[in-house]
Design a protein around this motif. Structure first.
Motif, PDB file in Angstrom:
ATOM      1  N   PRO A   8       1.157  -1.024   0.450  1.00 47.02           N
ATOM      2  CA  PRO A   8      -0.095  -0.033   0.470  1.00 47.02           C
ATOM      3  C   PRO A   8       0.403   1.347  -0.189  1.00 47.02           C
ATOM      4  O   PRO A   8       0.341   2.385  -0.413  1.00 47.02           O
ATOM      5  CB  PRO A   8      -0.686  -0.060   1.812  1.00 47.02           C
ATOM      6  N   THR A   9       1.610   1.568   0.800  1.00 44.84           N
ATOM      7  CA  THR A   9       3.653   2.446   0.830  1.00 44.84           C
ATOM      8  C   THR A   9       3.475   3.268  -0.914  1.00 44.84           C
ATOM      9  O   THR A   9       4.428   4.289  -1.560  1.00 44.84           O
ATOM     10  CB  THR A   9       3.614   2.052   1.470  1.00 44.84           C
ATOM     11  N   THR A  10       3.850   2.063  -1.802  1.00 46.85           N
ATOM     12  CA  THR A  10       4.259   2.255  -2.988  1.00 46.85           C
ATOM     13  C   THR A  10       3.176   3.114  -3.842  1.00 46.85           C
ATOM     14  O   THR A  10       2.209   3.195  -3.955  1.00 46.85           O
ATOM     15  CB  THR A  10       4.268   1.252  -4.132  1.00 46.85           C
ATOM     16  N   ALA A  11       3.778   4.472  -4.621  1.00 47.84           N
ATOM     17  CA  ALA A  11       3.389   5.748  -4.698  1.00 47.84           C
ATOM     18  C   ALA A  11       3.879   5.730  -6.005  1.00 47.84           C
ATOM     19  O   ALA A  11       5.225   5.657  -6.370  1.00 47.84           O
ATOM     20  CB  ALA A  11       3.131   6.564  -3.976  1.00 47.84           C
ATOM     21  N   SER A  12       3.303   7.311  -6.647  1.00 48.90           N
ATOM     22  CA  SER A  12       4.490   7.819  -7.450  1.00 48.90           C
ATOM     23  C   SER A  12       4.354   9.151  -7.925  1.00 48.90           C
ATOM     24  O   SER A  12       3.186   9.863  -6.624  1.00 48.90           O
ATOM     25  CB  SER A  12       3.429   8.118  -9.302  1.00 48.90           C
ATOM     26  N   VAL A  13       5.582  10.546  -8.299  1.00 48.63           N
ATOM     27  CA  VAL A  13       5.603  11.770  -8.081  1.00 48.63           C
ATOM     28  C   VAL A  13       6.289  11.949  -9.767  1.00 48.63           C
ATOM     29  O   VAL A  13       6.587  10.948 -10.477  1.00 48.63           O
ATOM     30  CB  VAL A  13       6.232  12.075  -6.943  1.00 48.63           C
ATOM     31  N   ASP A  14       6.036  12.775  -9.437  1.00 50.66           N
ATOM     32  CA  ASP A  14       6.931  13.871 -11.346  1.00 50.66           C
ATOM     33  C   ASP A  14       7.990  13.956 -10.326  1.00 50.66           C
ATOM     34  O   ASP A  14       8.425  14.836 -10.010  1.00 50.66           O
ATOM     35  CB  ASP A  14       6.071  14.628 -11.058  1.00 50.66           C
ATOM     36  N   PRO A  15       9.206  13.917 -10.955  1.00 54.08           N
ATOM     37  CA  PRO A  15      10.490  13.538 -10.584  1.00 54.08           C
ATOM     38  C   PRO A  15      11.175  14.493 -10.296  1.00 54.08           C
ATOM     39  O   PRO A  15      12.112  14.965 -10.133  1.00 54.08           O
ATOM     40  CB  PRO A  15      10.912  12.585 -11.270  1.00 54.08           C
ATOM     41  N   LYS A  16      11.018  14.853 -11.528  1.00 53.99           N
ATOM     42  CA  LYS A  16      11.652  16.555 -12.568  1.00 53.99           C
ATOM     43  C   LYS A  16      10.599  17.112 -11.401  1.00 53.99           C
ATOM     44  O   LYS A  16      11.931  18.265 -11.780  1.00 53.99           O
ATOM     45  CB  LYS A  16      10.539  16.771 -14.158  1.00 53.99           C
ATOM     46  N   LEU A  17       9.517  17.697 -11.169  1.00 54.28           N
ATOM     47  CA  LEU A  17       8.831  18.555 -10.309  1.00 54.28           C
ATOM     48  C   LEU A  17       9.931  18.671  -8.706  1.00 54.28           C
ATOM     49  O   LEU A  17      10.309  19.780  -7.871  1.00 54.28           O
ATOM     50  CB  LEU A  17       7.004  18.225 -10.008  1.00 54.28           C
ATOM     51  N   VAL A  18       9.602  17.265  -8.794  1.00 55.19           N
ATOM     52  CA  VAL A  18      10.935  16.640  -7.310  1.00 55.19           C
ATOM     53  C   VAL A  18      12.054  17.840  -7.280  1.00 55.19           C
ATOM     54  O   VAL A  18      12.660  18.272  -6.515  1.00 55.19           O
ATOM     55  CB  VAL A  18      11.342  15.972  -7.179  1.00 55.19           C
ATOM     56  N   CYS A  19      12.616  17.577  -8.267  1.00 56.23           N
ATOM     57  CA  CYS A  19      13.420  18.022  -8.453  1.00 56.23           C
ATOM     58  C   CYS A  19      14.141  19.301  -8.477  1.00 56.23           C
ATOM     59  O   CYS A  19      14.652  20.902  -7.958  1.00 56.23           O
ATOM     60  CB  CYS A  19      15.108  17.422  -9.967  1.00 56.23           C
ATOM     61  N   SER A  20      12.867  20.184  -9.178  1.00 57.96           N
ATOM     62  CA  SER A  20      13.003  21.416  -9.687  1.00 57.96           C
ATOM     63  C   SER A  20      12.251  22.119  -8.633  1.00 57.96           C
ATOM     64  O   SER A  20      13.020  23.293  -8.081  1.00 57.96           O
ATOM     65  CB  SER A  20      11.508  21.871 -10.614  1.00 57.96           C
ATOM     66  N   LYS A  21      11.482  21.197  -7.715  1.00 54.60           N
ATOM     67  CA  LYS A  21      11.124  22.581  -5.966  1.00 54.60           C
ATOM     68  C   LYS A  21      12.728  22.293  -5.313  1.00 54.60           C
ATOM     69  O   LYS A  21      13.438  23.663  -4.604  1.00 54.60           O
ATOM     70  CB  LYS A  21      10.167  21.520  -5.787  1.00 54.60           C
ATOM     71  N   LEU A  22      13.951  20.894  -5.401  1.00 52.39           N
ATOM     72  CA  LEU A  22      14.818  21.166  -4.743  1.00 52.39           C
ATOM     73  C   LEU A  22      15.914  22.578  -4.876  1.00 52.39           C
ATOM     74  O   LEU A  22      16.751  23.083  -4.461  1.00 52.39           O
ATOM     75  CB  LEU A  22      15.403  20.159  -4.770  1.00 52.39           C
TER      76      LEU A  22
END
Length: 403
Positions: free
Chosen positions: A146-160
């Motif tokens: 149940p804890t497997t999920a998805s994100v937008d990796p480019k969005l994460v890196c851009s925010k960082l």
């Protein structure tokens, strides 16, 4: 005489590992000066921005591995970062399904590993599987995460990137590493010096590490991963659906993946590439890399290390779209194969090979001394692990070398 830019820390590479390391360093040493040197024009232009975006749970890996150590915590930290910064997360979960009685034993092994690693994972019966995703198809049981999920990796890196710049980290784009001599880093954009260097250069991490005397008997062999995207028709898949993988190699097999916005993808391929940035055609062709990689891939084929011969032949077949789609037919009851009609932009896995044993390194590999740290095998689930992995590298590996 050229000006030498001085920093406390210099990080090579603005992928997810380089970015999370910079964030952790700023958190622990807020008065320090930090620069990231990146040869591309923005962050996450390679594997960090081209991966599936799946946040893994941590049940694939043996309990004595760094991957197991950081995946559960990394999953939680990445979700927390996304929540704090209003970045969407698709909490769709995952099921691993079996095709036959032999693969059913693989599910028991994955459950055992998951429980040992502290993962929320359970073996479920067919009726429970139908409640989670009625399209998922299995033999007798499935493994539910149940804890497997998805994100937008480019969005994460851009925010960082934006956070780091606000905190005073200097990110120098289009800055290519050339060499290090007498503790001076030479690039196409000038010369740099630092008290401590961190090599998070992904596909080129081994080449840089060798200039410091590390990565002996190791070389990065690139594998190209590509996905087929489900077209405009509406699909009815509710969760990631994965097959039971071959646990002797680091690839997870062809599977259904849901993106953060619920688009459906099928893949990936695990095609041996012929140079490090062999994305398409002759783009970024490098003759020296080509000759070196062909040499090692030929040895792998000749000696059939980790069944490389069968892997290579099966990957060639995946160039045929119909053949590729058929590989996932046993994963679902009802998913129109003809609707997988568009290839996504491929990513390249910077997979480390031990040139003595001719085996792929299965875990993260880190080497270093009092002057530098080299992350040599930050492959999947490195994106999931990144925040937790960075904490470990700064507090244990880096702190010990400085002390």
């Amino acid at each position: 005489m050229s000006k030498i830019y001085q920093y406390d820390y210099i990080i090579i590479g603005a992928g997810i590992i380089g970015l999370t390391l910079a964030k952790e360093l700023m958190s622990k040493y807020p008065q320090s000066t930090i620069a990231i040197l990146e040869k591309e024009e923005d962050v996450a232009k390679h594997a960090s921005g081209l991966n599936s975006g799946v946040l893994h749970a941590g049940f694939y890996y043996t309990s004595d591995s760094l991957k197991a150590r950081f995946c559960v915590q990394g999953n939680q930290l990445m979700k927390s970062f996304c929540k704090e910064n209003n970045i969407p997360v698709n909490q769709c979960g995952k099921v691993v399904v079996a095709a036959n009685a032999e693969e059913l034993q693989g599910l028991y092994e994955l459950e055992k590993r998951g429980k040992k690693n502290g993962v929320d994972v359970e073996l479920i019966e067919l009726d429970r599987l139908k409640e989670i995703d009625q399209n998922a198809k299995t033999y007798q049981k499935a493994l539910y995460s149940p804890t497997t999920a998805s994100v937008d990796p480019k969005l994460v890196c851009s925010k960082l990137k934006n956070i780091l710049i606000e905190q005073g980290v200097q990110i120098n784009f289009s800055t290519k590493w050339k060499r290090i001599k007498n503790n001076i880093i030479y690039t196409n954009k000038g010369q740099y010096a630092c008290k401590f260097l961190i090599n998070a250069a992904g596909l080129y991490a081994d080449k840089i590490a060798k200039q410091f005397g590390f990565a002996k008997n190791r070389i990065i062999i690139p594998f190209r991963g590509n996905y087929l995207v489900y077209g405009s028709k509406k699909h009815s898949i509710k969760t990631h659906i994965y097959p039971v993988p071959n646990l002797l190699n680091p690839f997870l097999g062809v599977h259904y993946t849901l993106t953060v916005n619920n688009k459906l993808k099928l893949g990936p391929t695990s095609t041996p590439a012929f140079w490090r940035e062999n994305y398409k055609g002759l783009s970024r062709f490098n003759l020296q890399e080509f000759l070196q990689i062909i040499y090692y891939e030929s040895k792998l084929f000749l000696f059939n290390s980790f069944n490389f011969r069968r892997l290579a032949i099966s990957e060639i077949k995946k160039y045929n779209r119909k053949s590729f789609v058929r590989l996932a037919k046993h994963l679902s009851h009802n998913c129109d194969p003809t609707s997988f009609d568009t290839w996504s932009k491929p990513g390249i896995r910077a997979q480390l090979l031990n040139t003595k044993t001719l085996k792929l390194e299965m875990d993260f590999i880190v080497e270093g001394d009092s002057n530098s740290l080299h992350i040599l095998n930050a492959v999947s689930p490195a994106f999931t692990c990144s925040f937790a992995f960075a904490k470990y590298l700064v507090s244990e590996k880096l702190q010990k070398t400085i002390d």
